[in-house]
Motif scaffolding. Structure first.
Motif, PDB file in Angstrom:
ATOM      1  N   ALA A   1      24.190  -0.389 -14.667  1.00 16.93           N
ATOM      2  CA  ALA A   1      24.194   0.088 -13.279  1.00 16.93           C
ATOM      3  C   ALA A   1      25.613   0.383 -12.809  1.00 16.93           C
ATOM      4  O   ALA A   1      25.863   1.369 -12.100  1.00 16.93           O
ATOM      5  CB  ALA A   1      23.539  -0.945 -12.366  1.00 16.93           C
ATOM      6  N   ILE A   2      26.554  -0.483 -13.205  1.00 12.60           N
ATOM      7  CA  ILE A   2      27.960  -0.263 -12.836  1.00 12.60           C
ATOM      8  C   ILE A   2      28.490   1.005 -13.485  1.00 12.60           C
ATOM      9  O   ILE A   2      29.194   1.809 -12.853  1.00 12.60           O
ATOM     10  CB  ILE A   2      28.805  -1.485 -13.241  1.00 12.60           C
ATOM     11  CG1 ILE A   2      28.346  -2.726 -12.464  1.00 12.60           C
ATOM     12  CG2 ILE A   2      30.285  -1.219 -12.992  1.00 12.60           C
ATOM     13  CD1 ILE A   2      28.996  -4.011 -12.923  1.00 12.60           C
TER      14      ILE A   2
ATOM     15  N   LYS B   1      26.778   3.603 -14.380  1.00 10.39           N
ATOM     16  CA  LYS B   1      26.155   4.742 -13.724  1.00 10.39           C
ATOM     17  C   LYS B   1      26.816   5.032 -12.379  1.00 10.39           C
ATOM     18  O   LYS B   1      27.009   6.191 -11.992  1.00 10.39           O
ATOM     19  CB  LYS B   1      24.663   4.473 -13.530  1.00 10.39           C
ATOM     20  CG  LYS B   1      23.899   5.636 -12.924  1.00 10.39           C
ATOM     21  CD  LYS B   1      22.417   5.317 -12.788  1.00 10.39           C
ATOM     22  CE  LYS B   1      21.654   6.491 -12.172  1.00 10.39           C
ATOM     23  NZ  LYS B   1      20.205   6.191 -12.030  1.00 10.39           N
ATOM     24  N   PHE B   2      27.175   3.967 -11.655  1.00 10.00           N
ATOM     25  CA  PHE B   2      27.821   4.121 -10.359  1.00 10.00           C
ATOM     26  C   PHE B   2      29.135   4.873 -10.490  1.00 10.00           C
ATOM     27  O   PHE B   2      29.460   5.741  -9.668  1.00 10.00           O
ATOM     28  CB  PHE B   2      28.051   2.744  -9.738  1.00 10.00           C
ATOM     29  CG  PHE B   2      28.733   2.768  -8.399  1.00 10.00           C
ATOM     30  CD1 PHE B   2      28.048   3.126  -7.252  1.00 10.00           C
ATOM     31  CD2 PHE B   2      30.079   2.426  -8.283  1.00 10.00           C
ATOM     32  CE1 PHE B   2      28.673   3.153  -6.014  1.00 10.00           C
ATOM     33  CE2 PHE B   2      30.721   2.448  -7.056  1.00 10.00           C
ATOM     34  CZ  PHE B   2      30.011   2.810  -5.915  1.00 10.00           C
ATOM     35  N   TYR B   3      29.911   4.555 -11.543  1.00 12.01           N
ATOM     36  CA  TYR B   3      31.208   5.198 -11.744  1.00 12.01           C
ATOM     37  C   TYR B   3      31.137   6.388 -12.693  1.00 12.01           C
ATOM     38  O   TYR B   3      32.161   7.027 -12.956  1.00 12.01           O
ATOM     39  CB  TYR B   3      32.223   4.181 -12.278  1.00 12.01           C
ATOM     40  CG  TYR B   3      32.718   3.230 -11.222  1.00 12.01           C
ATOM     41  CD1 TYR B   3      33.543   3.664 -10.200  1.00 12.01           C
ATOM     42  CD2 TYR B   3      32.362   1.891 -11.252  1.00 12.01           C
ATOM     43  CE1 TYR B   3      34.011   2.791  -9.229  1.00 12.01           C
ATOM     44  CE2 TYR B   3      32.823   1.004 -10.287  1.00 12.01           C
ATOM     45  CZ  TYR B   3      33.643   1.468  -9.279  1.00 12.01           C
ATOM     46  OH  TYR B   3      34.090   0.605  -8.320  1.00 12.01           O
ATOM     47  N   GLN B   4      29.935   6.637 -13.251  1.00  6.47           N
ATOM     48  CA  GLN B   4      29.759   7.719 -14.212  1.00  6.47           C
ATOM     49  C   GLN B   4      30.737   7.586 -15.375  1.00  6.47           C
ATOM     50  O   GLN B   4      31.412   8.545 -15.765  1.00  6.47           O
ATOM     51  CB  GLN B   4      29.920   9.082 -13.510  1.00  6.47           C
ATOM     52  CG  GLN B   4      28.899   9.329 -12.411  1.00  6.47           C
ATOM     53  CD  GLN B   4      29.070  10.681 -11.738  1.00  6.47           C
ATOM     54  OE1 GLN B   4      30.061  11.367 -11.941  1.00  6.47           O
ATOM     55  NE2 GLN B   4      28.099  11.064 -10.925  1.00  6.47           N
TER      56      GLN B   4
ATOM     57  N   LEU C   1      37.850  -0.593  -5.698  1.00  3.52           N
ATOM     58  CA  LEU C   1      36.517   0.001  -5.841  1.00  3.52           C
ATOM     59  C   LEU C   1      36.412   1.298  -5.061  1.00  3.52           C
ATOM     60  O   LEU C   1      35.880   2.295  -5.552  1.00  3.52           O
ATOM     61  CB  LEU C   1      35.462  -0.999  -5.379  1.00  3.52           C
ATOM     62  CG  LEU C   1      33.990  -0.668  -5.621  1.00  3.52           C
ATOM     63  CD1 LEU C   1      33.185  -1.955  -5.792  1.00  3.52           C
ATOM     64  CD2 LEU C   1      33.391   0.142  -4.482  1.00  3.52           C
TER      65      LEU C   1
ATOM     66  N   LYS D   1      35.999   5.118  -6.685  1.00  2.72           N
ATOM     67  CA  LYS D   1      34.781   5.892  -6.425  1.00  2.72           C
ATOM     68  C   LYS D   1      35.037   7.120  -5.563  1.00  2.72           C
ATOM     69  O   LYS D   1      34.490   8.199  -5.823  1.00  2.72           O
ATOM     70  CB  LYS D   1      33.744   4.989  -5.737  1.00  2.72           C
ATOM     71  CG  LYS D   1      32.434   5.686  -5.401  1.00  2.72           C
ATOM     72  CD  LYS D   1      31.726   6.172  -6.676  1.00  2.72           C
ATOM     73  CE  LYS D   1      30.397   6.843  -6.339  1.00  2.72           C
ATOM     74  NZ  LYS D   1      29.717   7.370  -7.533  1.00  2.72           N
ATOM     75  N   ARG D   2      35.870   6.990  -4.541  1.00  2.00           N
ATOM     76  CA  ARG D   2      36.022   8.061  -3.545  1.00  2.00           C
ATOM     77  C   ARG D   2      37.000   9.145  -3.997  1.00  2.00           C
ATOM     78  O   ARG D   2      36.793  10.330  -3.720  1.00  2.00           O
ATOM     79  CB  ARG D   2      36.484   7.474  -2.213  1.00  2.00           C
ATOM     80  CG  ARG D   2      36.697   8.502  -1.108  1.00  2.00           C
ATOM     81  CD  ARG D   2      37.064   7.831   0.203  1.00  2.00           C
ATOM     82  NE  ARG D   2      37.423   8.783   1.234  1.00  2.00           N
ATOM     83  CZ  ARG D   2      36.561   9.442   2.000  1.00  2.00           C
ATOM     84  NH1 ARG D   2      35.277   9.253   1.834  1.00  2.00           N
ATOM     85  NH2 ARG D   2      36.978  10.279   2.929  1.00  2.00           N
TER      86      ARG D   2
END
Length: 502
Positions: free
Chosen positions: A103-104, A106-109, A232, A236-237
């Motif tokens: 899941a982590i 996937k969140f950061y691709q 984080l 991500k941003r």
């Protein structure tokens, strides 16, 4: 203060400073070599992994270890019970990270996060052992053992990391370096101080220690969580390697400040705790410590900020130049951090972990608000760094309020204790800036700036007879003189008894 206790404390400070300083110096060299060999993207991936590992590590280490040092009558039942509890917590958290890794990722691709996180999270188990071993050694102020163990582990892990980076393993060089460093510390500490856990578990002892430590646990979780949240959000941003540049800019000020902060956390806490029934004495100890700490950390941070550009170019090459503004802003943050840490240790030494927790809650509420403003009102990751600077200033103010309430440490006294080193650091920065205008290459300029800064600061401290400089110098000089006298007495020949001479 009792002379034997003072000498033991000074000895502890020296060995702890050698441990932190030597370890940080070796880490500095290793980090420079690795940064020149690896791309910023490798560090971005590692930073994303460590966000979650560091948060989990707080649950394993913090709270219990400090409670073991603070508890006067802690025995092997306490140490063993905490170890088994910490290992159980590490096991639960490892399982959570193992199954949460996809899941982590996937969140950061970033698919590489899955195997790397599952591997590096193993250090949670070695961290459980390390926290108990360090607490035992800290209680005895035997920091020589910590010095030898951490330095040996850093050399071993750094050597392997450099080899793997040279062989082209990329981020895995950094992952393995983290693992070897943690496990080697456990092995070396055990070889120097062979504490053996007993097959015993007392829930009553664990609850008693947790009654003091849970507030510190929550405080550390807030601190680590807020710090990790900044990383984080950047990861991500913002696209590209902004997170790598942010962490690299924070790394070197953090490295310098941690050298002093680790001394405060490990040596001053048991020293303060020994006099926890006399708040006036603790206040005077804190004042002397703050003066000495400010005397050292302020010029270091001012100097590092002043030489940031040639420093990065010479050591890390031009590919890391985007980290310069982050480095300069973080110098402000970490200039305040060691001074604040000594104040917080005094609060903990009195057993007032409740106040410690309250201060952390206020600080992090402000920090979250500042972070939210920086994210939604601005489009640059530099705004997040400015939010961290504002939070550091606010945190220092909150700590000063508590110190006045608890110890009667007046605001003007707190500010005055930091003012002389601050003014001298400003003069030093001006001298360094003047040297930076010389039309020479980066390496000569860096050398000239460092020499000029150190010379100006020390000269002003001596000429103005700065009280903190005089106290620190006399304490160190007196300690080494006593060591020399003791050594000469031990080597002096002893006359044989009269019966042997007849």
């Amino acid at each position: 203060m009792d002379h034997s206790f003072r000498n033991k404390t000074i000895s502890g400070v020296i060995w702890k400073a050698m441990e932190s300083g030597g370890n940080q110096a070796v880490r500095f060299v290793i980090s420079v070599v690795l940064a020149r060999m690896l791309d910023p993207q490798n560090y971005t991936t590692l930073a994303l992994l460590l966000i979650f590992v560091n948060i989990a590590d707080v649950f394993v280490k913090r709270g219990f270890s400090t409670a073991l040092v603070q508890r006067k009558d802690a025995d092997n039942t306490d140490f063993s019970s905490v170890l088994w509890a910490s290992l159980a917590i590490a096991g639960v958290l490892y399982v959570a990270l193992f199954f949460g890794a996809p899941a982590i990722a996937k969140f950061y691709q970033e698919p590489l996060i899955v195997p790397a996180l599952r591997v590096v999270s193993v250090i949670l188990f070695s961290g459980a052992f390390n926290s108990i071993q360090s607490a035992i050694i800290t209680r005895k102020l035997e920091f020589r053992k910590l010095c030898m163990a951490t330095l040996g582990a850093t050399l071993a892990s750094g050597g392997i990391g450099i080899y793997m980076a040279y062989a082209g393993y990329g981020v895995w060089a950094l992952v393995v370096q983290q693992m070897i460093g943690s496990f080697a510390t456990v092995v070396l500490l055990w070889s120097l101080d062979r504490w053996k856990p007993a097959l015993v578990f007392s829930m009553e002892r664990v609850k008693l220690l947790f009654g003091f430590g849970w507030k510190l646990l929550v405080s550390s979780l807030l601190d680590t969580g807020y710090s990790s949240l900044s990383s984080l959000v950047i990861g991500k941003r913002y696209i590209g390697d902004s997170l790598a540049f942010y962490n690299r800019g924070r790394q070197y000020p953090d490295m310098v400040a941690s050298n002093l902060t680790n001394v405060a956390l490990s040596v001053l806490f048991p020293a303060y705790a020994a006099h926890q029934d006399d708040t006036s004495r603790v206040r005077e100890m804190v004042r002397k410590t703050n003066r000495s700490t400010a005397l050292m950390i302020f010029p270091m941070m001012a100097g590092l900020a002043a030489v940031a550009v040639p420093f990065v170019r010479v050591l890390l090459t031009d590919k890391w130049l985007p980290s310069v503004p982050y480095l300069q802003m973080m110098c402000v943050v970490y200039a305040l951090y060691p001074v604040e840490a000594t104040d917080l240790q005094a609060i903990n030494a009195l057993g007032r972990s409740d106040l410690y927790l309250k201060t952390e809650i206020y600080k992090k509420i402000f920090g979250l608000l500042a972070l939210a403003v920086s994210v939604f009102a601005f489009t640059t990751p530099l705004a997040i760094a400015w939010a961290v600077v504002a939070t550091a200033v606010f945190s220092m103010f909150v700590t000063m309020v508590v110190m006045k309430q608890l110890f009667g440490y007046r605001y003007r006294d707190q500010l005055w204790d930091m003012t002389p080193p601050l003014l001298l650091s400003g003069a030093m920065w001006a001298a360094v800036y003047g040297v930076s205008l010389l039309p020479v290459g980066d390496l000569p300029k860096l050398i000239f700036e460092i020499v000029a800064g150190v010379a100006v600061y020390l000269a002003l401290a001596v000429l103005l007879k700065l009280e903190s400089f005089t106290y620190l110098w006399s304490s160190m000089k007196g300690y080494f003189q006593k060591r020399k006298n003791r050594s000469e007495c031990e080597e002096a020949p002893v006359d044989p008894p009269m019966s042997d001479r007849l």
